[in-house]
Design an enzyme around this catalytic site. Structure first.
Site, PDB file in Angstrom:
ATOM      1  N   LYS A 155     -29.270  18.515   0.546  1.00  0.00           N
ATOM      2  CA  LYS A 155     -29.811  19.174   1.734  1.00  0.00           C
ATOM      3  C   LYS A 155     -31.306  19.460   1.607  1.00  0.00           C
ATOM      4  O   LYS A 155     -31.992  19.635   2.610  1.00  0.00           O
ATOM      5  CB  LYS A 155     -29.034  20.465   2.037  1.00  0.00           C
ATOM      6  N   TYR A 164     -10.480  18.771   3.198  1.00  0.00           N
ATOM      7  CA  TYR A 164     -11.830  19.169   2.792  1.00  0.00           C
ATOM      8  C   TYR A 164     -11.765  20.331   1.798  1.00  0.00           C
ATOM      9  O   TYR A 164     -11.114  21.346   2.063  1.00  0.00           O
ATOM     10  CB  TYR A 164     -12.654  19.581   4.020  1.00  0.00           C
ATOM     11  N   TYR A 196     -17.499  17.329  -3.123  1.00  0.00           N
ATOM     12  CA  TYR A 196     -18.228  16.129  -2.699  1.00  0.00           C
ATOM     13  C   TYR A 196     -18.364  15.095  -3.823  1.00  0.00           C
ATOM     14  O   TYR A 196     -17.722  14.065  -3.819  1.00  0.00           O
ATOM     15  CB  TYR A 196     -19.626  16.506  -2.195  1.00  0.00           C
TER      16      TYR A 196
HETATM   17  C1  PLP Z   1     -23.538  18.009   2.277  1.00  0.00           C
HETATM   18  C2  PLP Z   1     -23.148  17.320   1.039  1.00  0.00           C
HETATM   19  C3  PLP Z   1     -22.774  15.954   1.046  1.00  0.00           C
HETATM   20  C4  PLP Z   1     -22.616  15.157   2.293  1.00  0.00           C
HETATM   21  O1  PLP Z   1     -23.814  14.818   2.909  1.00  0.00           O
HETATM   22  P1  PLP Z   1     -23.835  14.607   4.478  1.00  0.00           P
HETATM   23  O2  PLP Z   1     -25.222  14.276   4.804  1.00  0.00           O
HETATM   24  O3  PLP Z   1     -23.367  15.908   5.078  1.00  0.00           O
HETATM   25  O4  PLP Z   1     -22.873  13.514   4.806  1.00  0.00           O
HETATM   26  C5  PLP Z   1     -22.486  15.350  -0.157  1.00  0.00           C
HETATM   27  N1  PLP Z   1     -22.550  16.045  -1.314  1.00  0.00           N
HETATM   28  C6  PLP Z   1     -22.887  17.339  -1.358  1.00  0.00           C
HETATM   29  C7  PLP Z   1     -22.892  18.017  -2.671  1.00  0.00           C
HETATM   30  C8  PLP Z   1     -23.194  18.028  -0.185  1.00  0.00           C
HETATM   31  O5  PLP Z   1     -23.512  19.317  -0.247  1.00  0.00           O
END
Ligand code: PLP
Length: 341
Positions: A54, A266, A292
């Site tokens: 982010k 999720y 993730y």
């Molecule tokens: C937000 C996030 C993602 C996914 O990215 P997007 O742009 O939302 O698809 C992947 N890994 C982590 C650790 C994240 O925080």
């Protein structure tokens, strides 16, 4: 060829991320798995209170907030949202108050999940935290908070889920260039990129950046929540408007999504995620996360094991961050939870 990123000179950007992030070989993991050469692009090392993807998006989003003279940042995410944590950290760094709407999306109700990991960091940044039910409409929640702030005479700036707007996605169009520049400098030819795909901006931005450079290649998005078609649509809608910011009208991008690693949902652990987190920590000393990067790495490991890549190929795993969430999942990593004696 004219510089496809020339338009960026006119788009405000505030430096927040530690760039370029390293591109490293994972020799031990590669040896354990057999198969292609495996590199890792360390976007877990971007900074902003433990790093993650982010940060690249926030360089554009926070600059937009500042140029609109916003005085409060509002965003939304799950209780253990990395996006919320990095936004809160960016707001703190820029001296802006931040309101986080956190949704109880994940059916884990341990003390660690509620209070540790990203939730702890959110609190330390001084962000105002408001909790909402898991099924809350995130757009409505942030709009309601923004209305309330506006009535109080404030100037809120709302960042939607995951910072996945065209402006936020630009961060990953630029990341594609950063990655290719590094690879070119070291004579590395990349055959595929693998990463976790959530709100879609990371994958959309990468695809736009690669297309802009005339270097399209497979970008395999491992879905962390949505089924394939829904996830593909999330990425697809961002491609054209993101490309338009660079002055590109048509982008041919193949949105590849693998939804085989979501598990029960999720933020909910899977055996393959645990194996991936443990294998990468034990072989490379690298921390993934349960939501993730752990699931994305499980996807990469499965693909290597089933022989999707030859030994002559090179795959880059984009580590999108999130390791702070590991500490929220302490109860899911005990021997009991793993089903071991
Ligand atoms: C937000 C996030 C993602 C996914 O990215 P997007 O742009 O939302 O698809 C992947 N890994 C982590 C650790 C994240 O925080």
């Amino acid at each position: 060829m004219a510089d496809p990123f020339a338009r960026l000179a006119d788009i405000p950007r505030v430096p927040l991320a530690h760039l370029p992030t390293p591109l490293e070989l994972m020799p031990n993991l590669q040896e354990r798995l057999g198969g292609p050469r495996l590199f890792i692009k360390r976007d877990d090392a971007t900074g902003l209170a433990t790093g993650g993807n982010k940060a690249r998006k926030l360089e554009f989003l926070m600059a937009d907030a500042l140029s609109q003279r916003a005085d409060t940042i509002v965003t939304v995410g799950a209780v253990q949202s990395n996006h919320a944590r990095q936004t809160a950290a960016a707001a703190a760094k820029l001296g802006l108050p931040c309101v986080l709407a956190l949704t109880q999306t994940v059916a884990i109700d341990t003390l660690a999940y509620r209070e540790s990991g990203n939730a702890l960091i959110d609190r330390l940044t001084g962000a105002e935290i408001r909790l909402f039910p898991g099924d809350a409409d995130t757009a409505r929640v942030t709009a309601t908070i923004a209305d309330e702030l506006t009535r109080q005479g404030r100037r809120p700036y709302v960042i939607p889920v995951g910072g996945s707007t065209p402006l936020g996605s630009l961060g990953y169009a630029l990341a594609a260039k950063e990655l290719l520049d590094q690879a070119d400098a070291h004579g590395i030819r990349i055959d595929a990129i693998v990463h976790g795909s959530g709100s879609g901006g990371t994958q959309a931005g990468l695809l736009v950046g690669l297309a802009a450079l005339g270097r399209a290649m497979p970008v395999i998005g491992i879905s962390v929540s949505a089924p394939q078609e829904k996830q593909r649509a999330k990425v697809q809608v961002l491609i054209e408007p993101t490309a338009a910011l660079l002055g590109l009208s048509k982008v041919d991008a193949d949105v590849v999504i693998d939804d085989g690693f979501v598990g029960p949902g999720y933020g909910l652990p899977t055996p393959a995620m645990r194996e991936a987190v443990e294998l990468v920590a034990a072989s490379e000393g690298l921390l993934l996360d349960p939501v993730y990067a752990g699931k994305a790495m499980a996807g990469l490991i499965a693909r290597v094991r089933r022989g999707d890549f030859t030994a002559a190929e090179t795959v880059v795993f984009l580590h999108t961050g999130g390791s702070a969430a590991l500490f929220a999942y302490i109860d899911q990593f005990t021997d009991d939870a793993r089903g071991h004696p």
